[in-house]
Scaffold this active site. Structure first.
Site, PDB file in Angstrom:
ATOM      1  N   GLU A   1       6.268  -2.656  11.140  1.00 42.72           N
ATOM      2  CA  GLU A   1       6.996  -1.480  10.649  1.00 42.72           C
ATOM      3  C   GLU A   1       8.268  -1.200  11.459  1.00 42.72           C
ATOM      4  O   GLU A   1       8.556  -0.054  11.805  1.00 42.72           O
ATOM      5  CB  GLU A   1       6.081  -0.253  10.638  1.00 42.72           C
ATOM      6  CG  GLU A   1       4.951  -0.363   9.638  1.00 42.72           C
ATOM      7  CD  GLU A   1       4.134   0.903   9.504  1.00 42.72           C
ATOM      8  OE1 GLU A   1       3.655   1.169   8.395  1.00 42.72           O
ATOM      9  OE2 GLU A   1       3.958   1.624  10.505  1.00 42.72           O
TER      10      GLU A   1
ATOM     11  N   GLU B   1      -0.546  -3.016   3.680  1.00 37.51           N
ATOM     12  CA  GLU B   1      -1.452  -1.921   4.009  1.00 37.51           C
ATOM     13  C   GLU B   1      -1.582  -1.007   2.801  1.00 37.51           C
ATOM     14  O   GLU B   1      -0.674  -0.222   2.503  1.00 37.51           O
ATOM     15  CB  GLU B   1      -0.951  -1.124   5.220  1.00 37.51           C
ATOM     16  CG  GLU B   1      -0.958  -1.884   6.527  1.00 37.51           C
ATOM     17  CD  GLU B   1      -0.566  -1.014   7.715  1.00 37.51           C
ATOM     18  OE1 GLU B   1      -0.539   0.230   7.559  1.00 37.51           O
ATOM     19  OE2 GLU B   1      -0.273  -1.567   8.786  1.00 37.51           O
TER      20      GLU B   1
END
EC number: 3.2.1.-
Length: 694
Positions: A237, A335
């Site tokens: 991320e 995710e």
């Protein structure tokens, strides 16, 4: 939909042929190839001759760990291409491949239960395990690595392969994962100029040394070396952080230079996706960081972008945004959040199972591969939990149940049953039966009989560190010069007057005049009145590291303890005595039975309380309930179960059966403010599917 098995392997005829080849090799192989090479070929031969009782069929199992390029004849070298992104599809060798994955973190699950959790994943119809690798746990001191016991990454990955799961590895170096400092080691913060997650020399030098060690373990586990790892994630991320355009290319090159040859991925949420793309040019020996809508960007990057999301409202990003940033490439939700984590003092987060099934179905129907984060969350044992600090500081609870597909204790949920039906309907092969649930036991309550106040315990500890000014936790001269990572720290100094005490405390400091508690200092309360005193007085502040921030732009500022000077009436206090209370196993070895006292009617707090849990049968999982206790930490047979706090939402602590033994089990509670009468054990978590107030 195409099933995910690689291809149907040769049957018994090939198996017999392999055994013939094996016999020839046994006779002809030099000693250097025996017994390891022969053993691996024997395993290969066995895998080609499945028996009805052998569990998962051969085509569902990855090949044994083996470097085929040097040990196998040409006609067996079929692991050449690995996982590829071709057009809209993933390809594994010459077959279309769908990634149906789930996240389990080996470091959050007792090693004795790894197999149970992985078998339950396989029985749910998933084919791929994903896991993070926590740098802070594997290198607790600079240059000292720990891959033993519950941190044996290689054993976990090989167990997944044995069960028939592929693996996507997410090695960081930063992983977020609601872990202290996002999985980065706290000793990095000894450098006052440290800039984490950048190409700052102090950071990259540390990453290089860590990756040198880590990748030497990971490289042999890759698909092209005969292992189960089919893809590796580049950091985590980073688009949401985005402080150094040279950083992601650096991490990519660091992986490739150390032998990572499988498909590389990035993973970002919707806010960071446009800034997290990395384009590789292996032939030119360079990597480019591609910011949003950068001129000249073209599809076909060697690093595939994936997305993190939870709701169907975000699915538009799959079909439009991913296409816009990387063209015709396979889509993947790295995710899909099956639930969410909880913070102390906040609500328990839940996500309805029907909503989960609806979103998972929509993702797959959109032609996307998927990874369930989390499939099984586990537990933030010890002090590994992280925190968030935007407007307010909020630390994460001990449980990482996450309202996931399996509960914290590995039990089935409505989500599991619905997802098993869904994945089973598209798998093309019968799913293995789900393993039986592990038993739970409500043991008899434990009443502590011995006690040791913190103030009495100080005389059994090492000599305090003496300093003119306060020293933060990370810079204490302990642990071979690596500072203190977790736990508590006690500051003492002498004062001769009353007034207003002020300072910056990270994260929570209980203030004492001699041994009397007068209140707390934290992020919101930075001043406290010291009452009128006479003569010589000891001022004490017991500071707890409740968890370093794991997400956000302020990770460089996560030093714990007293930060800067402590002032009384605006004058800085001097001459501190500082005790490191890390509460590791070695910490308690100082307290022999002769150091403890009988429990008084009114104990002086903070204090340690000692009791024993007697078990006459095979130990089972249980949940520890602390009614009447307020805030502290529990240790069972030296294992740190984690923090408890009566502000909720977590109301019980998970105690795995393997950490108990038949006979007497030692129970130690460190309580900060109010002791309860006993410790209770229940077979069901507090109120609900897990240990939370709904």
């Amino acid at each position: 939909m195409t099933t995910w098995s690689l291809r149907r392997r040769p049957g018994r005829t090939l198996g017999l042929l392999l055994l013939v080849v094996l016999g020839f090799l046994v006779l002809r192989s030099p000693p250097a190839l025996m017994p390891s090479a022969v053993l691996v070929l024997l395993l290969a031969a066995a895998s080609a001759c499945p028996s009805p009782a052998a569990g998962p069929r051969a085509e569902e199992r990855p090949l044994p760990r083996l470097d085929w390029s040097t040990l196998a004849p040409l006609w067996l070298r079929h692991r050449q291409l690995g996982l590829q992104a071709k057009g809209w599809n993933f390809m594994l060798e010459d077959s279309t491949f769908w990634i149906f994955g789930g996240s389990i973190h080996y470091f959050r699950v007792p090693r004795e239960y790894w197999r149970d959790r992985l078998l339950k994943m396989k029985a749910c119809g998933l084919n791929t395990l994903t896991t993070y690798v926590p740098w802070n746990l594997h290198e607790p001191e600079r240059g000292k690595f720990d891959f033993s016991g519950n941190l044996d990454l290689e054993a976990f990955v090989l167990m997944a392969a044995e069960i028939g799961l592929w693996v996507i590895l997410r090695p960081g170096p930063y992983i977020c994962s609601e872990m202290d400092l996002g999985g980065l080691p706290s000793w990095l913060l000894q450098d006052p100029g440290m800039r984490l997650r950048t190409t700052y020399k102090g950071f990259t030098e540390a990453v290089d040394l860590y990756f040198d060690h880590l990748m030497s373990r990971v490289v042999p586990l890759q698909y092209k070396r005969g292992g189960p790892i089919i893809a590796v994630q580049v950091e985590n991320e980073y688009g949401s952080y985005n402080k150094d355009p040279a950083y992601m290319p650096y991490v990519k090159k660091a992986l490739e230079d150390r032998g990572i040859v499988e498909l590389l991925l990035t993973s970002d949420n919707k806010d960071g996706l446009s800034k997290g793309i990395v384009q590789g040019d292996r032939a030119a020996g360079r990597s480019l960081y591609i910011p949003a809508a950068a001129p000249g960007w073209h599809p076909g990057s060697e690093v595939l972008a994936t997305i993190n999301l939870q709701s169907t409202h975000e699915l538009q990003l799959l079909t439009t945004f991913l296409f816009n940033v990387q063209g015709t490439q396979p889509k993947m939700v790295m995710e899909y959040w099956t639930g969410w984590f909880d913070s102390w003092g906040g609500p328990h987060n839940i996500l309805d199972s029907s909503e989960v099934l609806k979103t998972v179905s929509a993702i797959v129907d959109a032609g996307s591969s998927i990874n369930l984060y989390m499939f099984h969350g586990g537990t933030n044992f010890g002090f590994m939990n992280g925190a968030m600090h935007f407007h307010d500081y909020k630390s994460d609870v001990t449980s990482y149940d996450y309202d996931a597909v399996l509960t914290e204790a590995g039990d089935y949920t409505a989500k599991y049953m619905k997802l098993r039906d869904f994945f089973g309907s598209i798998s093309g092969i019968p799913l293995p039966p789900p393993p039986d649930l592990l038993p739970k036991m409500p043991y008899e309550p434990v009443t502590p009989v011995l006690y040791l106040s913190l103030w009495d315990a100080l005389k059994y500890m090492e000599e305090p560190i003496k300093s003119e000014k306060p020293i933060n936790m990370e810079n204490l001269p302990v642990n071979g010069g690596n500072g203190q990572s977790f736990g508590y720290i006690l500051y003492e100094t002498s004062i001769t007057s009353s007034g207003i005490l002020s300072g910056h405390v990270h994260d929570r400091g209980q203030v004492f005049v001699n041994t009397v508690s007068i209140g707390f200092l934290d992020y919101k309360t930075t001043k406290i009145a010291i009452p009128l005193i006479q003569g010589y007085t000891v001022l004490r502040i017991l500071v707890e590291n409740r968890g370093r921030v794991n997400y956000g732009e302020n990770i460089d500022d996560q030093r714990k303890g007293l930060i800067g000077n402590l002032y009384l009436n605006d004058s800085p206090l001097k001459k501190f005595r500082i005790y490191s209370l890390d509460m590791k196993k070695s910490f308690f070895q100082r307290f022999g039975l002769d150091k403890w006292s009988s429990l008084p009617e009114t104990p002086t707090l903070p204090a340690f309380f000692l009791g024993s849990l007697s078990i006459s049968s095979t130990p089972c999982d249980t949940f520890l309930k602390l009614e009447g206790w307020e805030k502290g930490v529990v240790f069972i047979n030296g294992q740190n179960l984690g923090r408890y706090w009566n502000i909720g939402p977590q109301k019980t602590l998970y105690l795995p059966g393997p950490w108990l033994g038949s006979g007497i089990n030692q129970v130690i509670v460190f309580e900060e403010t109010m002791a309860g009468p006993a410790l209770q054990f229940t077979e069901t978590p507090h109120l609900g599917r897990n240990q939370y107030i709904k």
